[in-house]
Design a protein around this motif. Structure first.
Motif, mmCIF file in Angstrom:
data_model
loop_
_atom_site.group_PDB
_atom_site.id
_atom_site.type_symbol
_atom_site.label_atom_id
_atom_site.label_comp_id
_atom_site.label_asym_id
_atom_site.label_seq_id
_atom_site.Cartn_x
_atom_site.Cartn_y
_atom_site.Cartn_z
ATOM 1 N N TRP A 1 56.916 25.671 81.908
ATOM 2 C CA TRP A 1 58.038 25.790 80.976
ATOM 3 C C TRP A 1 58.169 24.523 80.136
ATOM 4 O O TRP A 1 58.020 23.419 80.654
ATOM 5 N N PRO A 2 58.513 24.651 78.848
ATOM 6 C CA PRO A 2 58.823 23.480 78.032
ATOM 7 C C PRO A 2 60.305 23.111 78.163
ATOM 8 O O PRO A 2 61.053 23.729 78.918
ATOM 9 N N GLY A 3 60.711 22.101 77.417
ATOM 10 C CA GLY A 3 62.134 21.764 77.331
ATOM 11 C C GLY A 3 62.509 20.523 78.109
ATOM 12 O O GLY A 3 61.936 20.202 79.156
ATOM 13 N N GLY A 4 63.509 19.809 77.587
ATOM 14 C CA GLY A 4 63.954 18.566 78.201
ATOM 15 C C GLY A 4 64.528 18.745 79.581
ATOM 16 O O GLY A 4 64.346 17.887 80.453
ATOM 17 N N TYR A 5 65.242 19.853 79.822
ATOM 18 C CA TYR A 5 65.816 20.056 81.144
ATOM 19 C C TYR A 5 64.724 20.180 82.204
ATOM 20 O O TYR A 5 64.789 19.521 83.251
ATOM 21 N N ILE A 6 63.735 21.017 81.958
ATOM 22 C CA ILE A 6 62.674 21.207 82.948
ATOM 23 C C ILE A 6 61.938 19.898 83.207
ATOM 24 O O ILE A 6 61.596 19.578 84.355
ATOM 25 N N ARG A 7 61.706 19.096 82.163
ATOM 26 C CA ARG A 7 61.017 17.806 82.350
ATOM 27 C C ARG A 7 61.842 16.836 83.185
ATOM 28 O O ARG A 7 61.291 15.879 83.742
ATOM 29 N N SER A 8 63.145 17.054 83.266
ATOM 30 C CA SER A 8 64.010 16.126 84.005
ATOM 31 C C SER A 8 64.001 16.373 85.510
ATOM 32 O O SER A 8 64.560 15.572 86.268
ATOM 33 N N LEU A 9 63.382 17.464 85.964
ATOM 34 C CA LEU A 9 63.517 17.901 87.347
ATOM 35 C C LEU A 9 62.405 17.377 88.249
ATOM 36 O O LEU A 9 61.279 17.163 87.819
ATOM 37 N N GLU A 10 62.737 17.241 89.519
ATOM 38 C CA GLU A 10 61.743 17.134 90.575
ATOM 39 C C GLU A 10 61.788 18.439 91.352
ATOM 40 O O GLU A 10 62.850 18.853 91.833
ATOM 41 N N VAL A 11 60.660 19.116 91.454
ATOM 42 C CA VAL A 11 60.576 20.427 92.103
ATOM 43 C C VAL A 11 59.586 20.343 93.248
ATOM 44 O O VAL A 11 58.452 19.887 93.067
ATOM 45 N N ARG A 12 60.000 20.797 94.431
ATOM 46 C CA ARG A 12 59.125 20.776 95.600
ATOM 47 C C ARG A 12 59.131 22.159 96.251
ATOM 48 O O ARG A 12 60.069 22.516 96.971
ATOM 49 N N PRO A 13 58.111 22.973 95.998
ATOM 50 C CA PRO A 13 58.068 24.316 96.583
ATOM 51 C C PRO A 13 57.761 24.271 98.076
ATOM 52 O O PRO A 13 56.966 23.449 98.541
#
Length: 260
Positions: free
Chosen positions: A139-151
């Motif tokens: 996904w693009p976008g500033g919000y998604i870039r701000s996240l740390e995601v750990r599946p």
């Protein structure tokens, strides 16, 4: 994007989004996830201005009424149903004077029910035991870039379980409550378990409802998410919500599904 904030306060009721709030479908829009958290923050500020203690939020539902332009927004709050043990508040988000989100929050009084507490899903694998996933590759976008995601496991079409966290402040220079910070990440659920490529299909949600049987704690939001597409352009994203102690509630999102 490990520092900064999603919003800056303009005055008592108005906030200015930063590029970190940028949406995934359109960079000129706000992602709804931080805006949902901002509504809870505004509710917290409203309740703090009143005499006496505030009841905790047990359910909050959002209806997204229109395009969420990456522009200054205003949040107005009123009491729909006052009460000492049960209260209903409504918040309306306006952009350029037009309502774009209408939210209602049920506040319920507390009592000791520890003797009968139980049910729900088992706790998830702790985030510190998991590797990060570069969600910005999907996904693009500033919000998604701000996240740390750990599946917890590799995401599959329509199915994913993951921890989400952000180091950014919700509002610059202000301390957000654990609930506001938690809810600010819940709408991410619709993006972690995609059934079809977002480059070929659109499936935005037009609402979000969060039910809580326990107030979340900590800075991780756990999303155990299943996405279902129906045969006539509708879909549902259903999520069991967790913190690092265990389940805290459920979230539901209705989707409009259409090809690009």
């Amino acid at each position: 994007m490990s520092t900064g904030s999603y919003y800056e306060r303009v005055d008592e009721h108005r906030y200015r989004p930063t590029p970190h709030a940028g949406g995934a479908w359109d960079p000129g829009e706000q992602h709804f996830s931080p805006l949902g958290g901002l509504v809870v923050h505004a509710l917290d500020q409203h309740l703090a201005s009143r005499p006496g203690g505030a009841l905790p939020v047990a359910r909050i539902s959002y209806d997204i009424l229109g395009r969420l332009a990456l522009d200054e927004c205003e949040i107005r709050i009123e009491t729909v149903r006052p009460g000492r043990t049960i209260e209903l508040l409504e918040a309306v988000v306006l952009i350029a004077g037009r309502p774009v989100v209408r939210a209602r929050a049920w506040l319920l009084g507390t009592q000791d029910t520890g003797a009968v507490a139980g049910g729900g899903a088992a706790p998830l694998t702790p985030p510190e035991d998991l590797a990060p996933w570069p969600m910005a590759g999907l996904w693009p976008g500033g919000y998604i870039r701000s996240l740390e995601v750990r599946p917890v496991a590799p995401p599959a079409p329509g199915r994913a379980t993951a921890w989400i966290s952000s180091r950014l402040d919700l509002v610059a220079g202000e301390t957000a409550s654990p609930l506001a910070s938690y809810v600010a990440l819940v709408d991410t659920a619709n993006g972690i378990a995609v059934r079809e490529s977002p480059a070929a299909w659109m499936f935005p949600n037009v609402d979000l409802t969060v039910h809580l049987h326990r107030q979340p704690e900590g800075h991780w939001t756990g999303l155990d998410t299943t996405v279902t597409f129906g045969p006539a352009g509708h879909g549902i994203t259903s999520t069991v919500l967790h913190d690092t102690t265990g389940p805290v509630g459920h979230a539901q999102q209705i989707l409009t599904v259409r090809p690009l």
